[in-house]
Design a protein around this motif. Sequence first.
Motif, mmCIF file in Angstrom:
data_model
loop_
_atom_site.group_PDB
_atom_site.id
_atom_site.type_symbol
_atom_site.label_atom_id
_atom_site.label_comp_id
_atom_site.label_asym_id
_atom_site.label_seq_id
_atom_site.Cartn_x
_atom_site.Cartn_y
_atom_site.Cartn_z
ATOM 1 N N UNK A 35 0.890 -1.208 0.060
ATOM 2 C CA UNK A 35 0.045 0.015 0.067
ATOM 3 C C UNK A 35 0.909 1.302 -0.116
ATOM 4 N N UNK A 36 2.001 1.250 0.756
ATOM 5 C CA UNK A 36 2.828 2.423 0.665
ATOM 6 C C UNK A 36 3.714 2.759 -0.572
ATOM 7 N N UNK A 37 3.687 1.688 -1.472
ATOM 8 C CA UNK A 37 3.947 1.922 -2.826
ATOM 9 C C UNK A 37 3.308 2.692 -3.833
ATOM 10 N N UNK A 38 1.810 2.912 -3.315
ATOM 11 C CA UNK A 38 0.877 3.415 -4.176
ATOM 12 C C UNK A 38 0.986 4.899 -3.584
ATOM 13 N N UNK A 39 0.104 5.864 -4.717
ATOM 14 C CA UNK A 39 0.042 7.396 -4.226
ATOM 15 C C UNK A 39 -1.406 7.446 -4.089
ATOM 16 N N UNK A 40 -1.905 8.408 -3.241
ATOM 17 C CA UNK A 40 -3.372 8.874 -2.991
ATOM 18 C C UNK A 40 -3.539 10.324 -3.078
ATOM 19 N N UNK A 41 -4.535 10.549 -3.624
ATOM 20 C CA UNK A 41 -4.969 12.111 -3.696
ATOM 21 C C UNK A 41 -5.665 12.370 -2.207
ATOM 22 N N UNK A 42 -5.512 13.489 -1.818
ATOM 23 C CA UNK A 42 -5.947 13.908 -0.357
ATOM 24 C C UNK A 42 -7.310 14.228 -0.321
ATOM 25 N N UNK A 43 -8.167 14.165 -1.379
ATOM 26 C CA UNK A 43 -9.582 14.660 -1.299
ATOM 27 C C UNK A 43 -10.625 13.777 -0.720
ATOM 28 N N UNK A 44 -10.410 14.029 0.850
ATOM 29 C CA UNK A 44 -11.291 13.052 1.684
ATOM 30 C C UNK A 44 -12.103 13.920 2.406
ATOM 31 N N UNK A 45 -12.029 15.248 2.424
ATOM 32 C CA UNK A 45 -13.004 16.161 2.791
ATOM 33 C C UNK A 45 -12.921 16.223 4.290
ATOM 34 N N UNK A 46 -12.023 16.041 4.978
ATOM 35 C CA UNK A 46 -11.907 15.832 6.658
ATOM 36 C C UNK A 46 -10.491 15.862 7.231
ATOM 37 N N UNK A 90 -0.271 5.624 5.758
ATOM 38 C CA UNK A 90 0.465 5.508 4.580
ATOM 39 C C UNK A 90 1.718 6.288 4.364
ATOM 40 N N UNK A 91 1.919 7.540 5.294
ATOM 41 C CA UNK A 91 3.192 8.453 5.222
ATOM 42 C C UNK A 91 2.970 9.629 4.243
ATOM 43 N N UNK A 92 3.632 10.717 4.442
ATOM 44 C CA UNK A 92 3.466 11.945 3.915
ATOM 45 C C UNK A 92 3.990 11.779 2.507
ATOM 46 N N UNK A 93 4.700 11.068 2.506
ATOM 47 C CA UNK A 93 5.400 10.885 0.884
ATOM 48 C C UNK A 93 4.554 10.035 -0.110
ATOM 49 N N UNK A 94 3.269 9.642 0.420
ATOM 50 C CA UNK A 94 2.240 8.885 -0.523
ATOM 51 C C UNK A 94 1.239 9.705 -0.904
ATOM 52 N N UNK A 95 1.163 11.078 -0.441
ATOM 53 C CA UNK A 95 -0.123 11.744 -0.600
ATOM 54 C C UNK A 95 0.034 12.978 -1.377
#
Length: 336
Positions: A260-271, A282-287
């Motif tokens: 999971x920590x190899x992937x990137x994720x956008x931060x549009x989670x509204x909270x 996941x780590x700040x380097x994944x967002x």
Amino acid sequence: MLVDAHAHLLPRDYPADAPECFPRMEPIDGDTARLLLFGTMRFRARDAFFDAERRIEEQAASGVDAEVLSPMPPLLRYDLPAADGLSLARHVNEFTAELCAAAPDRLVGLGMVPLQDPDAAATELKAVQDQGLRGVEIASNVLGTSIGDERFLPFFTEAQRLGLAVFVHAMPSPTPRLPASAMGTYVVGLEGMLAAASMITGGTAAACPDLRISFSHAAGGFPLVVPRAQYFWGGTWNEEPAVPERAIAHDDGPSPLEYARRFYYDSMVFDRRALRYLVDLLGADRLLVGSDFPAMPRESPAGATLRSLDMEPEVLERITWHNAWRWLGVDPPAGR
């Protein structure tokens, strides 16, 4: 600096001799917007979707320095015949390249491919790269088949070989288990989770360790279910060292959380509480920052919730722009 890694575009027009299954964009009297007609879809597309000057104005208004532009997700029509899907992809990709060329320091483009034909999609990746696009957007499933299915492995292998980024946008399955009214809410969470999980369970994450892949809306429910997979793999709580004899599904490969920590994720989670969880797990380097603009309005200013978390400046900078360039595989602008 702030890079919006989840923003969309629509071509202004389509060829007059395009197949009937292509979208149409029609003018609206007295309006700079245009009307997208695509099957049963009717959507008023304001000019920021297709006008570079307007996009730059909107960036300035919300404190955005650059955008990663991907096709509006309804264009990812995998139900089209493969040849028509390829023609549509090429038209959209050509428009995307032209739009980004108008402001290359502010607009970075992602293309699309006909993933209903994985071989054609893999072959088309080189043309996408040759147009100056930095990757491709795909949907979370292809006619109900999750993207981690083995039939799509050659596509991901080629994306990895070419060093192209992949952006997975949650899209409904042809056989939904929730009503259409849940499309923009719960379906996004379910589809994002299934897509990310399938990349691990289907073996693609193991086969493509250098693939740079990002999931819209933080892959929905995935960050909440992957700790359960971690427990089944390691037999312990809180990511403590694995005890294989207590595990239910242990193997000698990376753990679910390592994948999971190899992937990137956008931060549009509204909270902000959800954002804090993502950073912690996941780590700040994944967002990445994401907005869905202009289909949805941005926060004003962009990244306001992120900044409310009182993170260290260097941690915040990773999320607001460093990670986006790393995901895209490009050098940051000079002086940054």
